[in-house]
Design a protein around this motif. Structure first.
Motif, PDB file in Angstrom:
ATOM      1  N   ASP A   1     -14.157  -5.403  62.811  1.00 22.15           N
ATOM      2  CA  ASP A   1     -13.331  -6.483  62.869  1.00 22.15           C
ATOM      3  C   ASP A   1     -12.673  -6.549  64.048  1.00 22.15           C
ATOM      4  O   ASP A   1     -11.454  -5.718  63.983  1.00 22.15           O
ATOM      5  N   PHE A   2     -12.896  -7.009  65.189  1.00 22.21           N
ATOM      6  CA  PHE A   2     -12.157  -7.149  66.215  1.00 22.21           C
ATOM      7  C   PHE A   2     -10.756  -8.132  66.360  1.00 22.21           C
ATOM      8  O   PHE A   2     -10.008  -8.319  67.216  1.00 22.21           O
TER       9      PHE A   2
ATOM     10  N   LEU B   1      -6.408  -7.624  72.532  1.00 16.46           N
ATOM     11  CA  LEU B   1      -7.361  -7.035  73.167  1.00 16.46           C
ATOM     12  C   LEU B   1      -8.018  -7.749  74.600  1.00 16.46           C
ATOM     13  O   LEU B   1      -8.103  -8.925  74.602  1.00 16.46           O
ATOM     14  N   LYS B   2      -8.149  -6.727  75.545  1.00 16.06           N
ATOM     15  CA  LYS B   2      -8.587  -7.419  76.756  1.00 16.06           C
ATOM     16  C   LYS B   2      -9.990  -7.231  76.909  1.00 16.06           C
ATOM     17  O   LYS B   2     -10.725  -7.793  77.622  1.00 16.06           O
ATOM     18  N   ALA B   3     -10.643  -6.002  76.367  1.00 15.29           N
ATOM     19  CA  ALA B   3     -12.206  -5.904  76.694  1.00 15.29           C
ATOM     20  C   ALA B   3     -12.466  -4.658  75.403  1.00 15.29           C
ATOM     21  O   ALA B   3     -11.657  -3.767  75.176  1.00 15.29           O
ATOM     22  N   VAL B   4     -13.920  -4.830  75.252  1.00 14.85           N
ATOM     23  CA  VAL B   4     -14.441  -3.621  74.388  1.00 14.85           C
ATOM     24  C   VAL B   4     -15.522  -2.749  75.455  1.00 14.85           C
ATOM     25  O   VAL B   4     -16.386  -3.554  76.001  1.00 14.85           O
ATOM     26  N   LEU B   5     -15.229  -1.577  75.481  1.00 14.12           N
ATOM     27  CA  LEU B   5     -16.095  -0.920  76.453  1.00 14.12           C
ATOM     28  C   LEU B   5     -16.943   0.019  75.686  1.00 14.12           C
ATOM     29  O   LEU B   5     -16.720   0.848  75.067  1.00 14.12           O
ATOM     30  N   ASN B   6     -18.378  -0.330  75.776  1.00 15.07           N
ATOM     31  CA  ASN B   6     -19.254   0.162  74.878  1.00 15.07           C
ATOM     32  C   ASN B   6     -19.819   1.541  75.474  1.00 15.07           C
ATOM     33  O   ASN B   6     -19.967   1.471  76.692  1.00 15.07           O
ATOM     34  N   LEU B   7     -19.896   2.681  74.847  1.00 16.76           N
ATOM     35  CA  LEU B   7     -20.325   3.976  75.308  1.00 16.76           C
ATOM     36  C   LEU B   7     -21.977   3.802  75.504  1.00 16.76           C
ATOM     37  O   LEU B   7     -22.453   4.820  75.881  1.00 16.76           O
TER      38      LEU B   7
ATOM     39  N   THR C   1     -16.404 -11.675  65.418  1.00 17.63           N
ATOM     40  CA  THR C   1     -14.937 -11.248  65.767  1.00 17.63           C
ATOM     41  C   THR C   1     -14.546 -11.191  67.118  1.00 17.63           C
ATOM     42  O   THR C   1     -13.737 -10.808  67.669  1.00 17.63           O
ATOM     43  N   LEU C   2     -15.642 -10.909  67.897  1.00 17.60           N
ATOM     44  CA  LEU C   2     -15.450 -10.235  69.371  1.00 17.60           C
ATOM     45  C   LEU C   2     -15.384 -11.426  70.274  1.00 17.60           C
ATOM     46  O   LEU C   2     -16.601 -12.122  70.501  1.00 17.60           O
ATOM     47  N   THR C   3     -14.423 -11.670  70.673  1.00 14.84           N
ATOM     48  CA  THR C   3     -14.162 -12.883  71.627  1.00 14.84           C
ATOM     49  C   THR C   3     -13.948 -12.558  73.150  1.00 14.84           C
ATOM     50  O   THR C   3     -13.694 -13.174  74.069  1.00 14.84           O
ATOM     51  N   VAL C   4     -13.573 -11.274  73.309  1.00 18.23           N
ATOM     52  CA  VAL C   4     -13.186 -10.811  74.586  1.00 18.23           C
ATOM     53  C   VAL C   4     -14.439 -10.134  75.410  1.00 18.23           C
ATOM     54  O   VAL C   4     -15.541  -9.950  74.747  1.00 18.23           O
ATOM     55  N   PRO C   5     -14.211  -9.685  76.849  1.00 16.11           N
ATOM     56  CA  PRO C   5     -15.533  -9.263  77.099  1.00 16.11           C
ATOM     57  C   PRO C   5     -15.979  -8.034  76.518  1.00 16.11           C
ATOM     58  O   PRO C   5     -15.242  -7.140  76.306  1.00 16.11           O
ATOM     59  N   LEU C   6     -17.382  -8.050  76.708  1.00 14.99           N
ATOM     60  CA  LEU C   6     -17.986  -6.671  76.184  1.00 14.99           C
ATOM     61  C   LEU C   6     -18.764  -6.171  77.446  1.00 14.99           C
ATOM     62  O   LEU C   6     -19.657  -6.672  78.071  1.00 14.99           O
TER      63      LEU C   6
ATOM     64  N   HIS D   1     -20.499  -4.228  84.374  1.00 15.47           N
ATOM     65  CA  HIS D   1     -21.554  -4.246  83.339  1.00 15.47           C
ATOM     66  C   HIS D   1     -21.261  -4.897  82.145  1.00 15.47           C
ATOM     67  O   HIS D   1     -21.404  -4.466  81.079  1.00 15.47           O
ATOM     68  N   LEU D   2     -20.811  -6.446  82.533  1.00 15.46           N
ATOM     69  CA  LEU D   2     -20.650  -7.132  81.249  1.00 15.46           C
ATOM     70  C   LEU D   2     -21.839  -7.467  80.648  1.00 15.46           C
ATOM     71  O   LEU D   2     -22.858  -7.771  81.186  1.00 15.46           O
ATOM     72  N   VAL D   3     -21.802  -7.689  79.364  1.00 18.49           N
ATOM     73  CA  VAL D   3     -22.914  -8.153  78.446  1.00 18.49           C
ATOM     74  C   VAL D   3     -23.054  -9.730  78.349  1.00 18.49           C
ATOM     75  O   VAL D   3     -21.672 -10.283  78.316  1.00 18.49           O
ATOM     76  N   ASP D   4     -24.046 -10.229  78.682  1.00 16.21           N
ATOM     77  CA  ASP D   4     -24.264 -11.736  78.736  1.00 16.21           C
ATOM     78  C   ASP D   4     -24.625 -12.107  76.937  1.00 16.21           C
ATOM     79  O   ASP D   4     -25.434 -11.680  76.512  1.00 16.21           O
ATOM     80  N   ARG D   5     -23.498 -12.496  76.469  1.00 14.66           N
ATOM     81  CA  ARG D   5     -23.314 -12.672  75.097  1.00 14.66           C
ATOM     82  C   ARG D   5     -24.415 -13.587  74.676  1.00 14.66           C
ATOM     83  O   ARG D   5     -25.192 -13.343  73.507  1.00 14.66           O
TER      84      ARG D   5
END
Ligand code: NDP
Length: 311
Positions: A56-57, A63-69, A81-86, A303-307
């Protein structure tokens, strides 16, 4: 300003990543608070893996960004719930290099017919040379970071490589096709097929019975993309009927691959346990640090994801 970075990719990874991340953030000139626990209202960046407990973001107002490993994002891209850049993981030194090694290694194994010589209990003298790579057409489905690098590495080895993607591409050394019309053309007569597509609603069961029938008889399949890309039943039937000569599979619908699954025992299936390529800690830490640096500088994230597209 001190950037507030929450590491939410699990305790085990924290033990591995903490020091390299601190080092990379310092090298990038970022003053930050990096921890696995921060007051929710302060968190600006989340270092993430989709197997994390955090789902739950919406509880992080700054929050400015979620950085996926990970490179694959099917486990988080649909999170409402994720509305910021991924951002996802793209790392040429580690992840891409590892995938190029896995794909070229397994392609050469089949191309050269190595098994017949390595496993030769009857000590049979089989004096038949393999064809040259130039006589073995390869098709790579997915021409993103990994597919393009693998396709070009195979082309440098001499294979005629056709690549296929959603949008049109031009890549040195590759015949590039795209869209629904390009798929059948890309598959027809291919002797090796490499799947490096993401798992999205549009790619599920892409390699079905109809499309397997387009391949050259006895074709080899390498799937380091995602298990959902192939219709498992159709693949087993194609293996049993000889249309597919061997499938080397790294990814599965259920992981770990359940005991007793037909893939384990099939004589013409090689199972590798989702190890084709993994995120390498030191270069990945630098990729994360660079994105935080960009966030702090007001520069666009990498490396942004196109949601909408799902990858
Ligand atoms: P990218 O996002 O860079 O590339 C994805 C490619 O797939 C793009 O070329 C894209 O087309 C194409 N694509 C997506 N949807 C479609 C569609 N509907 N039809 C045709 N083409 C499509 O991803 P990466 O190359 O970085 O990674 C690919 C996948 O590899 C990951 O999603 C992950 O699942 C898997 N992976 C597996 C690992 C392992 O260890 N087994 C490790 C790392 C990743 P376009 O270029 O037009 O957008």
């Amino acid at each position: 300003m001190v950037a507030q970075v929450l590491f939410a990719a699990g305790d085990k990874r924290w033990r591995l990543y903490e020091a390299p991340l601190r080092e990379a953030l310092e090298a990038a000139g970022i003053a930050c608070e990096l921890a696995t626990d921060l007051p929710r209202e302060t968190v600006e960046y989340i270092v993430y893996a989709p197997d994390s407990e955090l789902q739950d973001f919406s509880v992080f107002p700054r929050l400015k960004a979620v950085l996926n490993l990970w490179a694959g994002v099917e486990g988080v891209v649909g999170n409402k719930t994720l509305t910021v850049p991924l951002a996802r993981m793209v790392d040429d030194e580690g992840l891409t290099q590892g995938m190029v090694e896995w794909v070229t290694g397994h392609a050469l194994r089949h191309h050269l017919g190595m098994d017949a010589h390595i496993i030769n209990p009857g000590h049979v003298w089989r004096a038949k040379a393999p064809p040259l790579a130039s006589d073995r057409p390869v098709t790579v489905l997915g021409l993103g970071v990994l597919g393009a690098a693998c396709g070009q590495a195979l082309a440098r080895l001499g294979f005629p490589v056709t690549g296929w993607s959603r949008t049109a591409k031009q890549l040195d050394g590759l015949r590039c096709l795209h869209g629904a019309d390009g798929l059948d053309k890309a598959l027809r007569g291919a002797q090796v097929v490499v799947l490096l597509l993401p798992d999205t609603p549009a790619t599920r069961n892409l390699l079905n019975a109809e499309r397997l029938a387009l391949l050259a008889p006895g074709a080899f399949i390498l799937n380091p993309g995602r298990g959902t890309l192939i219709d498992d039943e159709a693949l087993l039937a194609a293996l049993d009927g000889g249309q597919v000569g061997h499938a080397t599979l790294d990814v599965f619908r259920t992981e770990p691959l359940p005991r007793g699954h037909p893939f384990w025992a099939h004589p013409r299936v090689t199972v590798t346990p989702h190890i084709a390529s993994e995120t390498r800690i030191a270069p990945a830490a630098r990729v994360v640090a660079e994105n935080i640096r960009r966030g702090e500088a007001g520069a666009p994230f990498l490396h942004l994801v196109d949601r909408a597209a799902g990858y």
